[in-house]
Write a protein that holds these residues in place. Structure first.
Motif, PDB file in Angstrom:
ATOM      1  N   PRO A   1      17.691  25.439 -76.455  1.00 16.48           N
ATOM      2  CA  PRO A   1      15.949  25.009 -76.867  1.00 16.48           C
ATOM      3  C   PRO A   1      16.050  26.625 -77.331  1.00 16.48           C
ATOM      4  O   PRO A   1      15.831  27.396 -77.796  1.00 16.48           O
ATOM      5  N   HIS A   2      17.551  27.326 -76.790  1.00 16.30           N
ATOM      6  CA  HIS A   2      17.338  28.932 -77.288  1.00 16.30           C
ATOM      7  C   HIS A   2      18.409  29.764 -78.506  1.00 16.30           C
ATOM      8  O   HIS A   2      19.678  29.253 -77.777  1.00 16.30           O
TER       9      HIS A   2
ATOM     10  N   TYR B   1       8.061  23.192 -77.905  1.00 18.12           N
ATOM     11  CA  TYR B   1       8.268  24.266 -76.387  1.00 18.12           C
ATOM     12  C   TYR B   1       8.535  25.327 -77.074  1.00 18.12           C
ATOM     13  O   TYR B   1       8.213  26.183 -75.898  1.00 18.12           O
ATOM     14  N   THR B   2       8.266  25.697 -78.567  1.00 14.38           N
ATOM     15  CA  THR B   2       7.920  27.356 -78.395  1.00 14.38           C
ATOM     16  C   THR B   2       7.155  26.661 -80.162  1.00 14.38           C
ATOM     17  O   THR B   2       8.026  26.486 -80.959  1.00 14.38           O
ATOM     18  N   ASP B   3       6.712  27.979 -80.578  1.00  8.01           N
ATOM     19  CA  ASP B   3       6.076  28.010 -81.825  1.00  8.01           C
ATOM     20  C   ASP B   3       6.833  28.539 -82.847  1.00  8.01           C
ATOM     21  O   ASP B   3       7.227  30.188 -82.565  1.00  8.01           O
ATOM     22  N   LEU B   4       7.854  28.235 -83.750  1.00 10.59           N
ATOM     23  CA  LEU B   4       8.581  28.785 -84.622  1.00 10.59           C
ATOM     24  C   LEU B   4       7.262  28.967 -86.116  1.00 10.59           C
ATOM     25  O   LEU B   4       8.516  29.204 -87.051  1.00 10.59           O
TER      26      LEU B   4
ATOM     27  N   SER C   1       3.107  18.596 -82.585  1.00  4.24           N
ATOM     28  CA  SER C   1       3.519  20.143 -82.532  1.00  4.24           C
ATOM     29  C   SER C   1       4.185  20.161 -84.231  1.00  4.24           C
ATOM     30  O   SER C   1       3.361  21.150 -84.524  1.00  4.24           O
TER      31      SER C   1
ATOM     32  N   THR D   1       2.756  22.725 -86.976  1.00  7.65           N
ATOM     33  CA  THR D   1       3.859  24.118 -87.378  1.00  7.65           C
ATOM     34  C   THR D   1       3.976  23.831 -89.170  1.00  7.65           C
ATOM     35  O   THR D   1       3.627  24.541 -89.703  1.00  7.65           O
TER      36      THR D   1
END
Length: 450
Positions: free
Chosen positions: A307-308, A372-375, A402, A406
């Protein structure tokens, strides 16, 4: 809201995902079998199934909707109890994304006769899902009623095995065998090779897998295993390279596109994806491609590195992509380099085209973990040459929501013109990830002259 498979470029506003409370609501229809089949007919069902004269699971089409909504079907699943000395006390259908831990009765079979249990779901006609059947015998409540938390309940409900009546068997991330339901309107999968469940696997189909090994060598003549030191993540990593038909005989001369696939062990060891690629290429549905399957090894490492952008994505950009380009007959331009993955792997695929657009010009993100993360801010600045396809299952509520959020944030941006969104009638499920990836590759790299 439309539930059947759609694919669209988002120049217009994206569709909304309906909120279904705490998880996807299980669309069970009580007493359906008794309303359609006489008692004599129900008694004759085991013999009809054994003879092979009855299509299974049982599917009853609903009248076509007059409001433009999706076509629906009643899908009936059966369990025949063969143990008269210790009869079943409860039976549950563990269909992907449809076990609601707060309403387990909605997934439990009804007893239609002394030996026969049934459950009917009202689902879209193009629904694709993996499922298992778990049986409780003996005294006391079923294990899925004794478990205290959501994950333990799901594991208990999934601890059984494939449907004995359904010959369509696939596998999940950890190699466990599952049955597959494909609705009458589901897209055809003529090139998809049969999955290979792990021999002797016991326990639930949910969860991850252990360390990869090289035992896949020899299964496919043009699939090679490489154990490389991941300099960025500081550990050994398994990588498999698929070379297309003709590459081993010298017939294939021109460099091909390169596809990079996360969670490589599952695709290679259990999903027979090299054979599927062969089938699609030989049928002229897909141009010859090389594929690099990159292993994620274990759930803890996967959750840390995928995820990173500083994890597996950096390893791909700095080490593994240059290694593949130097060692194999592949094109070295971003338009010919596609990265894909599912769940955290789908998120990693998006991170790759955002962080390294000079290397990766295409991505197919299946069920990406955008919760998990807002892109959305980064995606507004998506490089103008990058093409991104996002796929999500209607029944994987959190991910579908999600993804919709987005896409909603991107409405009106230039990058929205280059982002496709496909909503699939399914859950968080390898049952549709595999065929839809094969179809997405054929769209990205169609065979010339077909």
């Amino acid at each position: 809201m439309t539930m059947h498979t759609e694919r669209a470029r988002y120049a217009a506003a994206p569709p909304r995902v309906e909120t279904r409370g705490n998880g996807a609501a299980t669309p069970r229809v009580h007493g359906f079998l008794a309303t359609r089949v006489s008692p004599e007919g129900i008694a004759a069902l085991p013999a009809a199934l054994a003879s092979g004269n009855l299509d299974y699971p049982l599917v009853d089409r609903c009248p076509a909707p007059g409001d433009g909504g999706p076509e629906m079907v009643h899908a009936t699943f059966l369990f025949i109890d063969e143990q008269a000395e210790q009869p079943a006390q409860a039976v549950i259908l563990s269909a992907n994304a449809l076990v609601d831990h707060e309403n387990l009765a909605a997934s439990e079979f009804e007893q239609a006769s002394e030996r026969l249990w049934s459950i009917t779901l009202l689902v879209p006609a193009d629904w694709v899902a993996s499922y298992r059947i778990t049986v409780h015998r003996g005294d006391g409540p079923a294990p899925w009623h004794q478990a205290a938390d959501r994950r333990a309940i799901r594991l208990a409900a999934d601890a059984g095995g494939p449907d004995p009546l359904n010959p369509q068997v696939s596998t999940t991330m950890n190699g466990a065998a599952v049955s597959v339901f494909r609705g009458p309107k589901a897209a055809a999968t003529p090139h998809l090779a049969p999955a290979v469940p792990a021999a002797g696997h016991r326990g639930p189909s949910l969860g991850g897998w252990g360390a990869a090994d090289a035992r896949t060598q020899g299964r496919h003549p043009r699939l090679s295993h490489h154990l490389l030191q991941d300099e960025n993540c500081g550990r050994e990593r398994s990588v498999w390279i698929y070379q297309p038909p003709g590459s081993d005989s010298g017939a294939q001369q021109e460099p091909t596109p390169l596809v990079v696939v996360h969670d490589g062990a599952t695709w290679v060891k259990h999903l027979s994806f090299a054979e599927s690629l062969d089938n699609a290429i030989n049928a002229k549905a897909l141009e010859p491609v090389h594929v690099m399957f990159v292993d994620s090894t274990s759930i803890p490492l996967r959750s840390t590195e995928l995820p990173h952008a500083a994890g597996t994505t950096r390893s791909l950009a700095q080490q593994f992509l240059p290694w593949a380009r130097n060692g194999f007959n592949v094109r070295a331009d971003p338009a010919s380099t596609l990265v894909t993955g599912s769940s955290f792997g789908g998120l990693a695929a998006i991170l790759a085209v955002l962080r390294y657009p000079e290397l990766f010009g295409r991505a197919v993100a299946q069920s990406p973990s955008l919760w998990y993360t807002d892109l959305s801010t980064q995606l507004k600045s998506l490089a103008p040459h990058v093409e991104l396809e996002i796929q999500a299952g209607y029944f994987e509520t959190r991910i579908a929501e999600s993804c919709a959020q987005t896409l909603d944030a991107l409405h009106g941006s230039n990058s929205a013109q280059r982002i496709q969104y496909q909503q699939v009638s399914g859950g968080h499920d390898w049952a549709w990830w595999a065929p839809e990836l094969l179809s997405a590759l054929a769209r990205s790299f169609p065979a010339t002259g077909r």
